[in-house]
Design an enzyme around this catalytic site. Structure first.
Site, PDB file in Angstrom:
ATOM      1  N   HIS A   1       0.842  -1.197   0.000  1.00  0.00           N
ATOM      2  CA  HIS A   1       0.000   0.000   0.000  1.00  0.00           C
ATOM      3  C   HIS A   1       0.870   1.236   0.000  1.00  0.00           C
ATOM      4  O   HIS A   1       1.931   1.250   0.625  1.00  0.00           O
ATOM      5  CB  HIS A   1      -0.933   0.022   1.227  1.00  0.00           C
ATOM      6  CG  HIS A   1      -2.096   0.916   1.029  1.00  0.00           C
ATOM      7  ND1 HIS A   1      -2.052   2.259   1.303  1.00  0.00           N
ATOM      8  CD2 HIS A   1      -3.332   0.659   0.516  1.00  0.00           C
ATOM      9  CE1 HIS A   1      -3.213   2.787   0.984  1.00  0.00           C
ATOM     10  NE2 HIS A   1      -4.008   1.851   0.505  1.00  0.00           N
TER      11      HIS A   1
ATOM     12  N   ASP B   1      -8.003  -5.358  -0.678  1.00  0.00           N
ATOM     13  CA  ASP B   1      -8.467  -6.185  -1.790  1.00  0.00           C
ATOM     14  C   ASP B   1      -8.194  -7.676  -1.610  1.00  0.00           C
ATOM     15  O   ASP B   1      -8.822  -8.496  -2.268  1.00  0.00           O
ATOM     16  CB  ASP B   1      -7.805  -5.711  -3.094  1.00  0.00           C
ATOM     17  CG  ASP B   1      -8.299  -4.335  -3.476  1.00  0.00           C
ATOM     18  OD1 ASP B   1      -9.516  -4.193  -3.646  1.00  0.00           O
ATOM     19  OD2 ASP B   1      -7.481  -3.400  -3.566  1.00  0.00           O
TER      20      ASP B   1
END
Ligand code: COA
Length: 369
Positions: free
Chosen positions: A255, A306
């Site tokens: 991320h 996700d």
């Protein structure tokens, strides 16, 4: 001075969501509390208005989300006109950009008109995503029912059947966890678009385009494809080693902002465990746990929102091509909050590019090149 990917740059001020010390809040309320207690409709109201709704406002919002959720017949025809191999995210982007063709007040940018459009888009996007799947299956398009919640209605419009309480609770939580995320790529696109004083539909269409890529919202579908490709637990290590040696990104990991873990991932991991236990289809969950261990060991990377959302949606019987459109249903609430905030205090967003091309030179006529 330039920064690749605008990393670490604060491009605007916003009072909608914050990521501070690894904690995500919506309007100051920790995402953990919202995920465990709230309904998605409350979160929509919170994002758009700054506070949780009182009973009367919540009642009105729920009513509006149902009343505006029926699609015009022209949109049914448009959906049915797409090639049968069209990708759902492409269909969604196209349909959302077509919605204003059937609106009278598109060019009116008053706060009142924008609020009306906001509710319509939020209501219709859920019906559109369900309709995309139903049209692909040759089934009739359904409209939301007044007695159902937003989460319940999506699952109903998708399957045509009353969804189980477990499925509704899980889906409601997934919607809340995906609703907003500070200045992510798709939200930034929506703000850039409406800062030109383009309408809200243009902003949402831009955002859907940005969300579709695998480095952003497209990652959840890519995670499912990866799990299917790996196939068995025995194949995990060879697959990951091979991918890493080829410098490929492992979908659902890493991320830009969170370096110590995505606070949304733990909720989805828990949900994935619960749902796969209930369905008895543990294989992909067990594989996900093992992949998480291998990636932590080999790259020190942690799962993002996700990774486990893939097995959550799969356990709910949803096809993987619909995972990213579902992300869009939820994130529409955040996009709209940001669009309304941008309009309130607007200035054109127009940064500079540091020029690194050839020095100034003359035009050479074609016969002399
Ligand atoms: N798999 C393998 N390596 C990864 C990785 C992943 N998923 N994510 C980051 N890395 C590595 C990069 O290769 C890079 O290593 P290097 O310095 O040795 O070259 C380092 O970590 C930094 O990655 P970078 O791509 O510069 O980070 P970023 O901030 O630009 O990108 C993401 C963030 C999310 C785009 C990136 O982590 C990614 O592509 N993840 C997979 C897609 C995904 O799940 N997206 C959904 C995000 S919510």
């Amino acid at each position: 001075m330039t920064t690749t990917g605008l990393e670490g740059i604060y491009a605007t001020q916003s009072a909608i969501s914050s990521i501070i010390d690894g904690t995500l809040t919506y309007r100051g309320i920790d995402i953990d509390e919202l995920a465990d207690n709230a309904r998605f409709e409350e979160v929509v109201f919170l994002l758009w208005n700054g506070d949780l709704p009182k009973a009367i406002s919540l009642f009105q919002l729920k009513k509006d989300l149902v009343n505006y959720g029926t699609l015009p017949n022209e949109i049914h025809s448009l959906l049915k006109s797409f090639p049968c191999n069209a990708r759902p995210m492409d269909m969604l982007r196209t349909v959302v950009s077509a919605l204003p063709l059937y609106e009278l007040e598109v060019k009116e940018l008053s706060p009142k008109e924008n609020r009306k459009k906001a509710i319509k888009i939020q209501a219709q996007i859920s019906t559109i995503v369900a309709a995309i799947q139903r049209v692909r299956e040759g089934k009739e398009i359904l409209s939301p029912k007044p007695e159902y919640s937003f989460a319940q209605n999506f699952l109903y419009m998708l399957s045509g059947e009353e969804p189980s309480t477990v499925a509704v609770e899980a889906f409601n939580k997934a919607l809340i966890l995906h609703a907003d995320h500070e200045l992510n790529a798709s939200t930034f696109s929506s703000r850039v678009t409406v800062a030109t004083l383009a309408d809200i539909y243009a902003g949402i269409t831009s955002a859907i385009g940005a969300l579709s890529g695998p480095l952003h919202g497209g990652a959840n579908e890519a995670v499912m494809s990866m799990l299917e490709e790996i196939g068995t637990e025995d194949n995990i290590e060879p697959y990951i080693y091979q991918a890493l040696s080829e410098k490929k990104k492992i979908m659902g990991f890493g991320h830009r902002v969170y370096k110590l873990g995505d606070p949304r991932a733990k909720h989805l991991k828990e949900l994935s465990k619960k749902l796969t236990q209930l369905t008895g289809q543990r294989q992909f969950y067990e594989m996900s746990i093992k992949i998480e261990q291998v990636i932590a060991r080999e790259k020190g990377l942690l799962p993002n929102v996700d990774f486990y959302s893939a097995t959550v949606y799969q356990s709910l019987g949803i096809k993987k091509e619909l995972f990213t459109p579902i992300f869009a249903i939820s994130r529409t609430s955040g996009w709209i909050a940001h669009i309304l905030e941008q309009y309130e205090n607007n200035r054109l967003i127009r940064p500079r590019a540091e020029y690194v091309g050839p020095q100034k030179r003359g035009y050479v006529p074609s016969e002399k090149r």
